[in-house]
Design a protein around this motif. Structure first.
Motif, PDB file in Angstrom:
ATOM      1  N   UNK A  46    -154.493 -33.262 -42.297  1.00  0.00           N
ATOM      2  CA  UNK A  46    -154.174 -32.654 -41.007  1.00  0.00           C
ATOM      3  C   UNK A  46    -152.963 -31.728 -41.060  1.00  0.00           C
ATOM      4  N   UNK A  47    -152.309 -31.642 -42.215  1.00  0.00           N
ATOM      5  CA  UNK A  47    -151.189 -30.715 -42.365  1.00  0.00           C
ATOM      6  C   UNK A  47    -149.918 -31.143 -41.650  1.00  0.00           C
ATOM      7  N   UNK A  48    -149.682 -32.445 -41.603  1.00  0.00           N
ATOM      8  CA  UNK A  48    -148.458 -32.961 -40.989  1.00  0.00           C
ATOM      9  C   UNK A  48    -147.681 -33.749 -42.043  1.00  0.00           C
ATOM     10  N   UNK A  68    -162.055 -35.009 -51.022  1.00  0.00           N
ATOM     11  CA  UNK A  68    -162.091 -33.768 -51.800  1.00  0.00           C
ATOM     12  C   UNK A  68    -160.686 -33.177 -51.958  1.00  0.00           C
ATOM     13  N   UNK A  69    -159.889 -33.233 -50.894  1.00  0.00           N
ATOM     14  CA  UNK A  69    -158.559 -32.632 -50.890  1.00  0.00           C
ATOM     15  C   UNK A  69    -157.531 -33.464 -51.649  1.00  0.00           C
ATOM     16  N   UNK A  70    -157.604 -34.777 -51.490  1.00  0.00           N
ATOM     17  CA  UNK A  70    -156.539 -35.637 -52.018  1.00  0.00           C
ATOM     18  C   UNK A  70    -156.981 -36.584 -53.122  1.00  0.00           C
ATOM     19  N   UNK A  71    -158.297 -36.788 -53.252  1.00  0.00           N
ATOM     20  CA  UNK A  71    -158.789 -37.756 -54.213  1.00  0.00           C
ATOM     21  C   UNK A  71    -158.804 -39.177 -53.667  1.00  0.00           C
ATOM     22  N   UNK A  90    -167.049 -36.016 -41.711  1.00  0.00           N
ATOM     23  CA  UNK A  90    -166.487 -34.774 -42.253  1.00  0.00           C
ATOM     24  C   UNK A  90    -165.071 -35.011 -42.767  1.00  0.00           C
ATOM     25  N   UNK A  91    -164.272 -35.689 -41.956  1.00  0.00           N
ATOM     26  CA  UNK A  91    -162.882 -35.939 -42.337  1.00  0.00           C
ATOM     27  C   UNK A  91    -162.804 -36.798 -43.594  1.00  0.00           C
ATOM     28  N   UNK A 100    -152.264 -43.142 -45.292  1.00  0.00           N
ATOM     29  CA  UNK A 100    -151.496 -42.318 -44.354  1.00  0.00           C
ATOM     30  C   UNK A 100    -151.089 -40.986 -44.972  1.00  0.00           C
ATOM     31  N   UNK A 101    -150.741 -41.007 -46.245  1.00  0.00           N
ATOM     32  CA  UNK A 101    -150.398 -39.753 -46.926  1.00  0.00           C
ATOM     33  C   UNK A 101    -151.612 -38.827 -46.997  1.00  0.00           C
ATOM     34  N   UNK A 102    -152.782 -39.395 -47.253  1.00  0.00           N
ATOM     35  CA  UNK A 102    -154.004 -38.591 -47.308  1.00  0.00           C
ATOM     36  C   UNK A 102    -154.336 -38.008 -45.945  1.00  0.00           C
ATOM     37  N   UNK A 103    -154.205 -38.818 -44.902  1.00  0.00           N
ATOM     38  CA  UNK A 103    -154.428 -38.311 -43.536  1.00  0.00           C
ATOM     39  C   UNK A 103    -153.452 -37.186 -43.220  1.00  0.00           C
TER      40      UNK A 103
END
Length: 158
Positions: free
Chosen positions: A83-85, A49-52, A42-43, A76-79
């Motif tokens: 996760x919104x951090x 989908x969110x970041x490409x 899922x992640x 790391x930027x995508x993670x």
């Protein structure tokens, strides 16, 4: 990798590399109310989908378990985005501790059913009333703990 996505050890396990502890913490704590943590699949799908950024579930598993501890900046930027951090969560211990505290508070609010309306109402109270509500909560928690202790002491087989 099998369908088992458990991470060996715990977030407190000193043998687990710092990056793995941070990634695992996010997976365990950051998820919508009313459901469990995101699966690795899922992640991975949501991150793309969110970041490409295409990240395999296997890469996420390796990061989460400490089998890979040198990901690219883009991963790391995508993670962080997913996760919104802030990305600095992974590098700066002070940022990590501050974000961890915020996530723990939000997790408690999510899991106990406290809603935004409750918090807005609390914030509209005077400082004296806020203190009174805080004391009421603490007193109620002590009474509940005492009741649970009494129940355990009086249970059959005690």
């Amino acid at each position: 990798m099998t369908g088992d996505e458990t991470v060996p050890g715990t977030a407190d396990d000193a043998a687990v590399p710092p990056l793995a502890r941070k990634v695992d913490f996010l997976f365990r704590q950051v998820h919508p109310s009313g459901r469990g943590p995101y699966s690795l699949q899922e992640a991975a799908s949501a991150i793309e989908k969110l970041t490409g950024e295409k990240i395999s579930h296997n890469t996420l598993w390796k990061l989460r378990t400490g089998r890979h501890d040198n990901p690219t900046k883009r991963v790391l930027e995508a993670l962080a985005t997913f996760f919104g951090v802030p990305p600095s969560y992974f590098f700066d211990e002070e940022v990590f501790r501050a974000v961890e505290e915020q996530i723990e508070l939000l997790t408690v609010l999510r899991d106990t059913g406290v809603r935004g309306a409750h918090l807005r109402g609390f914030l509209r109270l005077s400082p004296e009333a806020q203190q009174m509500v805080g004391e009421l909560i603490e007193s109620t928690a002590r009474l509940e703990q005492h009741r649970r202790t009494d129940d355990a002491d009086s249970s059959p087989g005690s």
